[in-house]
Enzyme design. Structure first.
Site, short mmCIF file in Angstrom:
data_model
loop_
_atom_site.label_atom_id
_atom_site.label_comp_id
_atom_site.label_asym_id
_atom_site.label_seq_id
_atom_site.Cartn_x
_atom_site.Cartn_y
_atom_site.Cartn_z
N HIS A 46 0.77 -1.35 0.13
CA HIS A 46 -0.07 -0.06 -0.08
C HIS A 46 0.80 1.21 0.19
O HIS A 46 2.09 1.34 -0.03
CB HIS A 46 -0.79 -0.06 1.32
CG HIS A 46 -0.18 -0.09 2.34
ND1 HIS A 46 0.55 -1.03 2.91
CD2 HIS A 46 0.00 1.21 3.29
CE1 HIS A 46 0.78 -0.75 4.16
NE2 HIS A 46 0.69 0.53 4.44
N THR A 49 2.29 4.57 -4.06
CA THR A 49 2.97 4.57 -5.01
C THR A 49 4.42 3.52 -4.64
O THR A 49 4.75 3.68 -3.52
CB THR A 49 3.89 6.16 -5.35
OG1 THR A 49 4.27 6.77 -4.30
CG2 THR A 49 2.76 6.56 -6.23
N LYS A 264 6.02 12.21 -1.15
CA LYS A 264 6.32 11.10 -0.42
C LYS A 264 7.82 10.69 -0.05
O LYS A 264 8.49 10.62 -1.08
CB LYS A 264 5.72 9.72 -1.24
CG LYS A 264 5.67 8.54 -0.43
CD LYS A 264 5.20 7.31 -1.03
CE LYS A 264 5.34 6.05 -0.45
NZ LYS A 264 4.57 4.89 -1.05
N HIS A 268 14.49 4.09 4.39
CA HIS A 268 14.88 2.51 3.84
C HIS A 268 15.21 1.62 4.92
O HIS A 268 16.51 1.89 5.10
CB HIS A 268 15.28 2.43 2.66
CG HIS A 268 15.42 1.02 1.99
ND1 HIS A 268 14.39 0.30 1.83
CD2 HIS A 268 16.32 0.30 1.45
CE1 HIS A 268 14.56 -0.78 1.38
NE2 HIS A 268 15.92 -0.81 0.91
N CYS A 312 4.14 0.66 7.27
CA CYS A 312 4.07 -0.58 6.47
C CYS A 312 5.03 -1.71 6.92
O CYS A 312 5.78 -1.23 7.81
CB CYS A 312 4.21 -0.31 4.84
SG CYS A 312 5.94 0.08 4.42
N LYS A 345 8.05 -4.11 -6.98
CA LYS A 345 8.42 -4.03 -8.58
C LYS A 345 8.64 -5.21 -9.30
O LYS A 345 8.06 -5.21 -10.59
CB LYS A 345 9.69 -2.80 -8.85
CG LYS A 345 10.85 -3.48 -8.41
CD LYS A 345 11.93 -2.72 -8.44
CE LYS A 345 12.13 -1.60 -7.19
NZ LYS A 345 12.24 -2.32 -5.93
#
Length: 373
Positions: A46, A49, A264, A268, A312, A345
């Site tokens: 979610h 993008t 956004k 990471h 997430c 991806k």
């Protein structure tokens, strides 16, 4: 209703929905089960993008896979009539000898990918809202872009249904077991049998598989959307690339263009270890402050009001590479989707590979690097 199933798919996020779609298109009798109603905001698929990039800093071995993924996302666009991928280009920014720049450049050179090396001044000349520090350089990759995450999952699920797949949402899998040469899956609603089982449960995979079979950990991640404080048009998806930054050695954050809800950004990795059911879903002020400091340092024009934040989950393997293989004790069970925070991806191509593996006995692409280990 669920008799004579060929495959049960547990988990219908990016990977599971893709596999269900390709299985159904190839004529398999498929049942997909998800404890929520995908696309949902509780897992890893979610946030509006996701980045797709070709000069893959993690390892050059991913490049052929992502090149096939591009083609399959475009094919899904044609099948669904929806825009799923927007090409924006990407910048991988950091020290010249850092992991990010060195790895992206290696992949680009090894696979003959179009790319340019830019110094900090050239990055800012081309994209005034991005402010690398002196001494930083960037790999510019023109083919990278943005995937619309929820739309991708919706399109894959719709295609699966259109080809006869059965979908059951809001149903929790309690356990599974080998049943002769097939499998039996018990849920809070009933019991189903199939010839094979595909586990693409992401952060919930650890509730279905013991650590000696699947050694993964779940990591809490936070991303944010900031309203631009200045130069708002420069952040629009028509003008702004995706951008990855190595802010300090082996520590990264990323940014995506504004598609209507703000810029956004997210760090990471560096998140807390948790579980899918116990994760803290609240985003705390200290986390927003940490992100805002990075925005002020590298993207100061994005330092406007916070529009939203979200949590997430990454499902990490010990080495950060994917885990895609048959169960060590039950070959009728295929395990996939612990993708260590960089798998979305690839869902289009891996879903096809999983379908081929389940139907034909081999995936059609080299997945040996992702075998159990």
């Amino acid at each position: 209703m669920h008799t004579k199933l060929d495959v049960i798919v547990i988990g219908l996020g990016a990977m599971g929905s893709s596999a269900a779609s390709h299985l159904a298109q190839r004529g398999a009798r498929v049942l997909g089960i998800d404890r929520f109603t995908p696309p949902h905001a509780w897992g890893s698929s979610h946030g509006q993008t996701r980045i797709i990039r070709e000069a893959y800093f993690e390892d050059p071995l991913y490049v052929p896979l992502v090149q096939q993924a591009y083609l399959l996302w475009r094919e899904l666009e044609a099948q669904s009539g929806r825009t799923l991928l927007r090409q924006t280009g990407a910048l991988m920014i950091g020290p010249q000898d850092g992991v990010l720049v060195r790895g992206a450049r290696l992949s680009a050179e090894r696979h003959g990918l179009a790319h340019e090396m830019l110094d900090a001044d050239e990055v800012t000349r081309r994209f005034a809202v991005l402010r690398p520090e002196p001494g930083m350089v960037a790999v510019w990759e023109p083919r990278a872009g943005v995937l619309f995450a929820e739309a991708c999952v919706e399109a894959q699920l719709a295609l699966a249904r259109a080809h006869g797949a059965q979908m059951s949402f809001g149903e929790r899998v309690l356990r599974w077991q080998a049943d002769g040469e097939g499998v039996k899956v018990e849920t809070d609603r009933g019991c189903y049998r199939a010839g094979q089982l595909l586990i693409t449960a992401g952060a919930w995979a650890g509730t279905l598989l013991p650590p000696e079979v699947l050694p993964v950990s779940v990591e809490r991640q936070v991303f944010h959307w900031f309203e631009p404080a200045a130069q708002a048009p420069a952040f629009d998806i028509s003008r702004c690339p995706v951008h990855l930054w190595e802010k300090s050695p082996s520590r990264y954050f990323y940014g995506l263009p504004d598609v209507g809800d703000g810029v956004k950004v997210g760090i990471h990795h560096e998140g807390r270890t948790t579980t899918a059911d116990a994760v803290d879903r609240e985003v705390h002020p200290a986390e927003i402050d940490e992100m805002r400091r990075l925005v002020r340092r590298f993207i100061p024009a994005a330092d406007g009001p916070l529009r939203a934040s979200s949590v997430c989950l990454y499902t990490n393997t010990p080495d950060g590479h994917f885990w895609i293989d048959r169960h060590s004790g039950h070959p009728q069970v295929l395990i996939a989707s612990p993708c260590s925070g960089h798998g979305f991806k690839f869902a289009s191509v891996l879903g096809l590979a999983l379908a081929r593996w389940l139907i034909d006995g081999e995936p059609g692409v080299d997945l040996s690097r992702f075998a159990r280990r």
